[in-house]
Each structure stands twice: as structure tokens, then as C-alpha cells.
Enzyme design. Structure first.
Site, PDB file in Angstrom:
ATOM      1  N   CYS A 132      70.927 103.829  -6.770  1.00 22.30           N
ATOM      2  CA  CYS A 132      71.396 105.026  -6.059  1.00 22.30           C
ATOM      3  C   CYS A 132      70.219 105.757  -5.415  1.00 22.30           C
ATOM      4  O   CYS A 132      70.302 106.933  -5.099  1.00 22.30           O
ATOM      5  CB  CYS A 132      72.158 105.948  -7.008  1.00 22.30           C
ATOM      6  SG  CYS A 132      71.176 106.503  -8.403  1.00 22.30           S
TER       7      CYS A 132
ATOM      8  N   ALA B  34      65.911 101.910 -22.007  1.00 18.36           N
ATOM      9  CA  ALA B  34      66.512 100.630 -21.623  1.00 18.36           C
ATOM     10  C   ALA B  34      65.461  99.534 -21.461  1.00 18.36           C
ATOM     11  O   ALA B  34      65.701  98.383 -21.836  1.00 18.36           O
ATOM     12  CB  ALA B  34      67.292 100.793 -20.322  1.00 18.36           C
TER      13      ALA B  34
HETATM   14  N1  SAH Z   1      76.816 104.332 -15.290  1.00 11.86           N
HETATM   15  C1  SAH Z   1      77.053 105.752 -15.442  1.00 11.86           C
HETATM   16  C2  SAH Z   1      76.047 106.603 -14.699  1.00 11.86           C
HETATM   17  C3  SAH Z   1      74.588 106.327 -15.022  1.00 11.86           C
HETATM   18  S1  SAH Z   1      73.512 107.643 -14.672  1.00 11.86           S
HETATM   19  C4  SAH Z   1      78.496 106.077 -15.035  1.00 11.86           C
HETATM   20  O1  SAH Z   1      79.176 105.253 -14.390  1.00 11.86           O
HETATM   21  O2  SAH Z   1      78.960 107.172 -15.361  1.00 11.86           O
HETATM   22  C5  SAH Z   1      72.012 107.092 -15.329  1.00 11.86           C
HETATM   23  C6  SAH Z   1      71.884 107.177 -16.840  1.00 11.86           C
HETATM   24  O3  SAH Z   1      70.645 106.587 -17.206  1.00 11.86           O
HETATM   25  C7  SAH Z   1      71.861 108.581 -17.434  1.00 11.86           C
HETATM   26  O4  SAH Z   1      72.891 108.706 -18.377  1.00 11.86           O
HETATM   27  C8  SAH Z   1      70.500 108.696 -18.140  1.00 11.86           C
HETATM   28  O5  SAH Z   1      70.588 109.371 -19.374  1.00 11.86           O
HETATM   29  C9  SAH Z   1      70.135 107.254 -18.349  1.00 11.86           C
HETATM   30  N2  SAH Z   1      68.697 106.946 -18.408  1.00 11.86           N
HETATM   31  C10 SAH Z   1      67.700 107.415 -17.643  1.00 11.86           C
HETATM   32  N3  SAH Z   1      66.538 106.810 -17.938  1.00 11.86           N
HETATM   33  C11 SAH Z   1      66.811 105.913 -18.935  1.00 11.86           C
HETATM   34  C12 SAH Z   1      66.028 104.967 -19.659  1.00 11.86           C
HETATM   35  N4  SAH Z   1      64.721 104.795 -19.407  1.00 11.86           N
HETATM   36  N5  SAH Z   1      66.651 104.222 -20.594  1.00 11.86           N
HETATM   37  C13 SAH Z   1      67.969 104.368 -20.846  1.00 11.86           C
HETATM   38  N6  SAH Z   1      68.752 105.241 -20.182  1.00 11.86           N
HETATM   39  C14 SAH Z   1      68.187 106.002 -19.242  1.00 11.86           C
END
Ligand code: SAH
Length: 394
Positions: free
Chosen positions: A338, A278
Site C-alpha cells: 500500500c 513478522a
Molecule cells: N491485513 C489487515 C491490514 C494490515 S495493516 C486487514 O485486512 O485488515 C498492517 C498491520 O501490520 C498492522 O496491524 C500492524 O500492527 C502490523 N505490523 C506493522 N509492522 C509489523 C511487523 N514488523 N511485524 C508484524 N506486524 C506488523
């Protein structure tokens, strides 16, 4: 019963019914209790404080089951706690939902235990030595009171290592669950992979916030960052979003999001899936001149404990900065943390710093938290782990 005696002056938090005893607060331990064994906690003066589960390998050396001297800590006690937790959900305004957290650890008087119901399957997670010791009793009580047919264990959270516990995954009671379990939330279908999905398979804590995003999404261009299996993406599409761009680093999560889109009948919608980091992708979108009306930021736990706060704060600031830069004037940001190590005031000041650096004026339109099946006991403020802000740009 084996006992621990607290140092003089260190009983204050127990007297306020906070359930944790840190190792540094203990004067002496009598009888060499084993992992998870129930101990009696006394003040330095010998006064009864609590019955607690002993964790020999953890900084949190004991977690209280009860502050009532007349209680007996046995299978009946645990079953009653489970029954109460289930009744609490039935009595709250949750309505009939297929996916629901039945037990939320300390806030339900069951330190170290999480139980999520997906249809007729309950996924149970034990993260302390005490919860581990009573897992069979918990499973039996969940079958009895939790309206479910099987209990599947996902005791594979990182925190178990701090307790000296190995990871354990598998059926605890009943038959094998399906590879993916279908749940319905506000007319949206989600397939939950209880065996290999993150946490217990789904993020039930964001249910109320998904609804808010859905309500704000009509005719908007939406960016859903850290989407996992597409919770916010689907809520936005069901709410009439013009177009959604969805980012996650997990190919499996995005594949499941596509399945959820099909299962929810949202096939003729405009979604752009971006798999990758991201932090880099947000910069790239900005450089490409892309802008959005609504951005959702729901990153993973950057700061599981206070030790990680400084680094986590920089990461939160960075993603919020880029999210704010990607918003059109008048746009809305839903931003979450979180992390247990970052409380609501600190989170707000991090986001304020990001807005300052992005050169935007923004107002808080709502303060957000986890859904009501993740209650926060007043004696356990740490239970308030999910905090969010809905911001509107000038
Ligand atoms: N919004 C979601 C929950 C998010 S959990 C819901 O409502 O169901 C966090 C997510 O971030 C996970 O799916 C994980 O794969 C992703 N993630 C972790 N590090 C990341 C990064 N550096 N770039 C993109 N995604 C990432």
C-alpha cells in the site's frame, strides 16, 4: 482572490487536471495566502488553470478543488462534492455494506479528505490545510448525505506534519460513538475501534481481496501475516480453511481479532495467534519446518513517499522471500503493497526477485487493487496506492 502564478513550462500537469502544484513549479505568489485559503492558479501567460487550496508549509503547495473558472469555492461547492461522492458509492456494485469509504480524497475531487462510514458513524480524516479549513462544512454535508448520525474526526495521520497541522481527534458532529462499532462484511462481524484503531479504524480497501482469500481457503492451511484485526484470517476461516496462523506485532489488534472471531461465530476453528515481528517470525516458522498452502502478506506502508523506496523495496523483498519459502508446491500467495512510493511494475519486479532468490517458479493468477469505494481518478494515478498479486507456485 489571492493568486499563484506557475513558471513557464510547469503548467503541463495542471492542464492534464492533475490536482497538485509543487512548490518548485511556482513563479510567484500574490497576496500571502493563509493555510488552506483558496487561491487562483494561473499559467505564466496569465491563463486560468484552477482554484486550489494553499498549503504554505508543504512541498505540495496547492491542491486543486476545481479546474472550472465558473465555479465558486464555497460551502455549497463542498456539499455538492460530498453528495456526488456518496451517490457514486450508491451507484456502484457495492451492495448494502455497513463499512464503506464515502470520500477518497483527490479521486473524489476533495484533496486531503477521507471519510469512512461504519454503520451510522462517519470517521473523517483531514490531511491537508485545505481540507482542514472546510472540516465543519464537510461534516455537515456528511450528515446530510452520508446516512449517518455522527461524524468523528481522526485527523491524526503522520502526513499532517508535512502540512504543519497538529493532530486532532474527537467528535465533530452528533454524539460520542460507541467504543467499538459493529460492522458486517460477507456474514463476518468486525468490531471497529474508531477512536484508537489504525487509520480510521479498519482496512475497508481490502474488502474485495478478503472475499477472494475466503474463496481460495477451503481445506487449506493459511498464514495471515500483518493481520491487524484479522480481516483475512476471518475470511479464510469463514471460507472453510483447515487452520490459520495469524501474525501481527500489535497485541491490541490481535485481541480485537479474537473478539471478531467470537462475534462472527467462528469459535470452533483452528487459529494460532503469533504476536511479534513478522520478519523474525517468518524465519522461525521456516526453521521449524512449517509450510502452508496459502499465505497472505499485507504489510504496512513501508514507503510512504519516494524517499523511502530503496529501503522499503528491501523490506518487501525480504517478507515475500520468506512467504514464498513457506509455501508448499502448488500453494498460493496473496501479496500486497500500500506504499504510494512503489508502483505496480516495481512491486511486481520486487516479488519476482524474491521468487528468484527463493528458488520457486510462480505465475500471476490475478492483479489486485483496492475495493470500488476507493476509486482512482484517471487524472490522479497516485490514487492507485494499493496493489496486490495473487501468485500460484508450480
Ligand atoms: N491485513 C489487515 C491490514 C494490515 S495493516 C486487514 O485486512 O485488515 C498492517 C498491520 O501490520 C498492522 O496491524 C500492524 O500492527 C502490523 N505490523 C506493522 N509492522 C509489523 C511487523 N514488523 N511485524 C508484524 N506486524 C506488523
Amino acid at each position: 482572490m489571492k493568486q499563484i502564478v506557475l513558471k513557464a513550462g510547469r503548467e503541463k500537469s495542471m492542464l492534464r487536471r492533475h490536482p497538485w502544484v509543487f512548490s518548485g513549479a511556482i513563479e510567484r505568489t500574490h497576496g500571502d495566502p493563509g493555510p488552506g485559503e483558496t487561491v487562483l492558479v494561473r499559467s505564466s501567460q496569465g491563463r486560468f488553470l484552477a482554484y486550489a487550496a494553499y498549503s504554505p508549509h508543504s512541498q505540495i503547495r496547492a491542491r486543486a478543488w476545481s479546474f472550472q473558472e465558473s465555479d465558486t469555492i464555497d460551502a455549497r461547492f463542498m456539499a455538492e462534492r460530498i453528495r456526488r461522492a456518496v451517490v457514486f458509492r450508491a451507484a456502484s456494485s457495492l451492495g448494502p455494506v455497513d463499512g464503506c469509504r464515502l470520500v477518497h480524497g483527490e479521486s473524489d475531487g476533495l484533496p486531503g479528505l477521507v471519510a469512512d462510514r461504519y454503520g451510522d458513524t462517519v470517521v473523517m480524516q483531514c490531511s491537508s490545510a485545505g481540507a482542514e479549513l472546510w472540516r465543519a462544512e464537510f461534516a455537515a454535508a456528511l450528515i446530510e448525505f452520508g446516512k449517518c448520525h455522527r461524524v468523528y474526526e481522526r485527523s491524526d495521520a503522520e502526513v499532517r506534519r508535512l502540512e504543519g497541522l497538529e493532530s486532532r481527534v474527537g467528535v465533530l458532529l452528533g454524539d460520542d460513538p460507541h467504543d467499538s462499532i459493529r460492522i458486517c462484511e460477507e456474514n463476518i462481524t468486525f468490531m471497529v475501534d474508531v477512536r484508537a484503531g489504525q487509520k480510521t479504524g479498519f482496512f475497508l480497501d481490502q474488502r474485495d481481496n478478503r472475499r477472494l482469500v475466503g474463496q481460495a481457503a477451503r481445506d487449506r492451511t493459511v498464514l495471515d501475516v500483518f493481520s491487524y484485526t484479522g480481516g483475512f484470517t476471518l475470511a479464510a476461516l469463514a471460507g472453510g480453511a483447515a487452520r490459520v496462523t495469524t501474525i501481527d506485532s500489535s497485541a491490541e489488534a490481535l485481541a480485537c481479532a479474537r473478539v471478531n472471531l467470537q462475534a462472527s461465530g467462528l469459535v470452533n476453528t483452528a487459529v494460532e495467534w503469533l504476536e511479534g515481528d513478522a520478519f523474525g517470525l517468518l524465519r522461525r516458522l521456516f526453521d521449524q519446518g512449517r509450510r502452508f498452502d496459502l499465505v497472505v502478506l499485507d504489510p504496512p506502508k513501508f514507503a510512504p513517499t519516494e524517499k523511502h523506496v530503496a529501503r522499503a523495496a528491501r523490506a518487501y523483498k525480504d517478507v515475500n522471500l520468506w512467504a514464498l519459502r513457506l509455501l508448499r508446491p502448488g500453494g498460493t500467495l496473496f501479496t500486497f503493497s500500500c506504499s504510494g512510493g512503489i508502483d505496480a511494475p516495481l512491486f511486481q519486479s520486487i516479488v519476482a526477485g524474491a521468487a528468484l532468490d527463493a528458488g520457486v517458479d510462480a505465475r500471476i493468477v490475478a492483479r489486485l487493487s483496492a475495493s470500488s469505494d476507493h476509486p482512482v481518478a484517471l487524472n490522479f494515478p497516485e490514487g492507485d496506492y494499493l496493489k496486490g498479486l495473487a501468485l500460484r507456485l508450480s
